[in-house]
Design a protein around this motif. Structure first.
Motif, PDB file in Angstrom:
ATOM      1  N   GLN A  82       0.830  -1.217   0.000  1.00  0.00           N
ATOM      2  CA  GLN A  82       0.000   0.000   0.000  1.00  0.00           C
ATOM      3  C   GLN A  82       0.855   1.253   0.000  1.00  0.00           C
ATOM      4  N   GLY A  83       2.073   1.121   0.541  1.00  0.00           N
ATOM      5  CA  GLY A  83       2.980   2.261   0.589  1.00  0.00           C
ATOM      6  C   GLY A  83       4.375   1.802   0.202  1.00  0.00           C
ATOM      7  N   PHE A  84       5.130   2.690  -0.451  1.00  0.00           N
ATOM      8  CA  PHE A  84       6.415   2.276  -1.013  1.00  0.00           C
ATOM      9  C   PHE A  84       7.519   3.277  -0.675  1.00  0.00           C
ATOM     10  N   LEU A  85       8.640   2.738  -0.197  1.00  0.00           N
ATOM     11  CA  LEU A  85       9.833   3.565  -0.044  1.00  0.00           C
ATOM     12  C   LEU A  85      10.709   3.290  -1.255  1.00  0.00           C
ATOM     13  N   LEU A  86      10.991   4.317  -2.043  1.00  0.00           N
ATOM     14  CA  LEU A  86      11.865   4.169  -3.203  1.00  0.00           C
ATOM     15  C   LEU A  86      13.221   4.741  -2.818  1.00  0.00           C
ATOM     16  N   VAL A  87      14.168   3.822  -2.609  1.00  0.00           N
ATOM     17  CA  VAL A  87      15.436   4.182  -1.983  1.00  0.00           C
ATOM     18  C   VAL A  87      16.565   4.207  -3.014  1.00  0.00           C
ATOM     19  N   PHE A  88      17.359   5.278  -2.958  1.00  0.00           N
ATOM     20  CA  PHE A  88      18.623   5.316  -3.705  1.00  0.00           C
ATOM     21  C   PHE A  88      19.711   5.728  -2.730  1.00  0.00           C
ATOM     22  N   PRO A 116       0.900   5.979  -2.578  1.00  0.00           N
ATOM     23  CA  PRO A 116       1.770   6.517  -1.526  1.00  0.00           C
ATOM     24  C   PRO A 116       3.238   6.091  -1.684  1.00  0.00           C
ATOM     25  N   ILE A 117       4.088   7.102  -1.906  1.00  0.00           N
ATOM     26  CA  ILE A 117       5.518   6.872  -2.140  1.00  0.00           C
ATOM     27  C   ILE A 117       6.311   7.904  -1.341  1.00  0.00           C
ATOM     28  N   VAL A 118       7.455   7.476  -0.815  1.00  0.00           N
ATOM     29  CA  VAL A 118       8.448   8.420  -0.302  1.00  0.00           C
ATOM     30  C   VAL A 118       9.746   8.156  -1.052  1.00  0.00           C
ATOM     31  N   LEU A 119      10.361   9.222  -1.550  1.00  0.00           N
ATOM     32  CA  LEU A 119      11.675   9.099  -2.185  1.00  0.00           C
ATOM     33  C   LEU A 119      12.734   9.266  -1.100  1.00  0.00           C
ATOM     34  N   VAL A 120      13.628   8.280  -0.997  1.00  0.00           N
ATOM     35  CA  VAL A 120      14.597   8.246   0.099  1.00  0.00           C
ATOM     36  C   VAL A 120      16.020   8.259  -0.458  1.00  0.00           C
ATOM     37  N   GLY A 121      16.782   9.295  -0.128  1.00  0.00           N
ATOM     38  CA  GLY A 121      18.205   9.358  -0.479  1.00  0.00           C
ATOM     39  C   GLY A 121      19.005   8.918   0.734  1.00  0.00           C
ATOM     40  N   ASN A 122      19.465   7.682   0.704  1.00  0.00           N
ATOM     41  CA  ASN A 122      20.163   7.131   1.886  1.00  0.00           C
ATOM     42  C   ASN A 122      21.669   7.408   1.815  1.00  0.00           C
ATOM     43  N   LYS A 123      22.346   7.129   2.917  1.00  0.00           N
ATOM     44  CA  LYS A 123      23.795   7.326   3.099  1.00  0.00           C
ATOM     45  C   LYS A 123      24.156   8.802   3.207  1.00  0.00           C
ATOM     46  N   SER A 124      23.291   9.580   3.835  1.00  0.00           N
ATOM     47  CA  SER A 124      23.534  11.015   3.951  1.00  0.00           C
ATOM     48  C   SER A 124      24.768  11.320   4.795  1.00  0.00           C
ATOM     49  N   ASP A 125      25.258  10.317   5.527  1.00  0.00           N
ATOM     50  CA  ASP A 125      26.500  10.518   6.299  1.00  0.00           C
ATOM     51  C   ASP A 125      27.728  10.562   5.384  1.00  0.00           C
ATOM     52  N   LEU A 126      27.562  10.116   4.124  1.00  0.00           N
ATOM     53  CA  LEU A 126      28.702  10.097   3.196  1.00  0.00           C
ATOM     54  C   LEU A 126      28.699  11.346   2.317  1.00  0.00           C
ATOM     55  N   PHE A 164       9.212   6.076   7.313  1.00  0.00           N
ATOM     56  CA  PHE A 164       8.149   5.084   7.491  1.00  0.00           C
ATOM     57  C   PHE A 164       6.855   5.759   7.967  1.00  0.00           C
ATOM     58  N   VAL A 165       7.002   6.723   8.870  1.00  0.00           N
ATOM     59  CA  VAL A 165       5.818   7.430   9.362  1.00  0.00           C
ATOM     60  C   VAL A 165       5.173   8.223   8.225  1.00  0.00           C
ATOM     61  N   ASP A 166       5.991   8.840   7.388  1.00  0.00           N
ATOM     62  CA  ASP A 166       5.439   9.654   6.304  1.00  0.00           C
ATOM     63  C   ASP A 166       4.606   8.804   5.333  1.00  0.00           C
ATOM     64  N   VAL A 167       5.137   7.651   4.965  1.00  0.00           N
ATOM     65  CA  VAL A 167       4.395   6.838   3.992  1.00  0.00           C
ATOM     66  C   VAL A 167       3.108   6.309   4.628  1.00  0.00           C
ATOM     67  N   CYS A 168       3.187   6.023   5.920  1.00  0.00           N
ATOM     68  CA  CYS A 168       2.000   5.585   6.669  1.00  0.00           C
ATOM     69  C   CYS A 168       0.929   6.656   6.709  1.00  0.00           C
ATOM     70  N   ARG A 169       1.376   7.872   6.971  1.00  0.00           N
ATOM     71  CA  ARG A 169       0.457   9.004   7.027  1.00  0.00           C
ATOM     72  C   ARG A 169      -0.251   9.166   5.677  1.00  0.00           C
ATOM     73  N   GLN A 170       0.478   9.003   4.602  1.00  0.00           N
ATOM     74  CA  GLN A 170      -0.136   9.094   3.265  1.00  0.00           C
ATOM     75  C   GLN A 170      -1.225   8.041   3.084  1.00  0.00           C
ATOM     76  N   ILE A 171      -0.940   6.820   3.559  1.00  0.00           N
ATOM     77  CA  ILE A 171      -1.932   5.742   3.417  1.00  0.00           C
ATOM     78  C   ILE A 171      -3.172   6.070   4.251  1.00  0.00           C
TER      79      ILE A 171
END
Ligand code: GDP
Ligand code: MG
Length: 183
Positions: A82-88, A116-126, A164-171
């Motif tokens: 129902q909800g999707f995290l699209l991670v790069f 419901p989608i959230v675009l996620v840019g991971n590894k922000s510590d790098l 995770f909370v954001d995509v849940c809120r969208q749903i």
């Protein structure tokens, strides 16, 4: 469970290229632990109960693996989610490019441009290895109909719960709107 209101259960699917940090993000969210090396072939689902704006919801999170294209498996979990995290990864511009095709498949399969989608840019510590600017990521997210964009670090546990909370809120908002319109 003293309340009469039944608990909602939502299916969240974590998608993206291999190595972007899907499993590390999921492990940080579900177990609160940082796992440096996670078997890239493991595809599994996890359950976690969270509070979203005062509502108790149960998330069933599918951490996907594999580099398959449009397979029956992918179609199946896209249908069930129902909800999707699209991670790069912010360190890989190809990992962002690959998401556009995924998102297109998702929208076509669901026949819904507002899935419901959230675009996620991971590894922000790098930050020193950054290959995707915030502006580039925001350009993609606005092209997808203004889906929210977050930068996360599974390593430092930054913005992990938030996505995770954001995509849940969208749903939840969708459910409420559908309830109101009777559809
Ligand atoms: P997946 O294939 O998308 O599930 O990617 P993994 O979760 O297995 O992570 C792939 C690699 O990236 C591993 O070596 C992790 O240690 C590393 N990694 C994942 N998330 C982060 C992060 O937020 N920061 C840093 N520095 N490395 C990360
Ligand atoms: Mg993985």
């Amino acid at each position: 469970m003293s309340r009469a209101v039944p608990q909602r259960e939502y299916h969240i699917v974590v998608l993206g290229s291999g190595g972007v940090g899907k499993s590390c993000l999921t492990a940080q969210f579900v177990q609160g632990v940082w796992i440096e090396r996670y078997d890239p072939t493991i595809e599994d689902s996890y359950r976690k109960q969270i509070d979203v704006d005062g509502r108790q919801v149960i998330l069933e999170i599918l951490d996907t693996a594999g580099t398959e294209q449009f397979t029956a498996m992918r179609e199946l979990y896209m249908k069930s989610g129902q909800g999707f995290l699209l991670v790069f990864s912010i360190t890989s511009s190809s990992s962002l490019k690959e998401l556009s095709e995924l998102r297109e498949q998702l929208v076509n399969l669901k026949d819904d441009p507002n899935v419901p989608i959230v675009l996620v840019g991971n590894k922000s510590d790098l930050e020193e290895d950054r290959a995707v600017s915030r502006a580039q990521a925001f350009a993609v997210s606005s092209g997808w109909g203004n889906v929210p964009y977050y930068e996360t670090s599974a390593r430092r546990r930054q913005n992990v719960t938030e996505v995770f909370v954001d995509v849940c809120r969208q749903i939840i908002h969708r459910d409420l709107q559908r309830g109101r319109s009777g559809g």
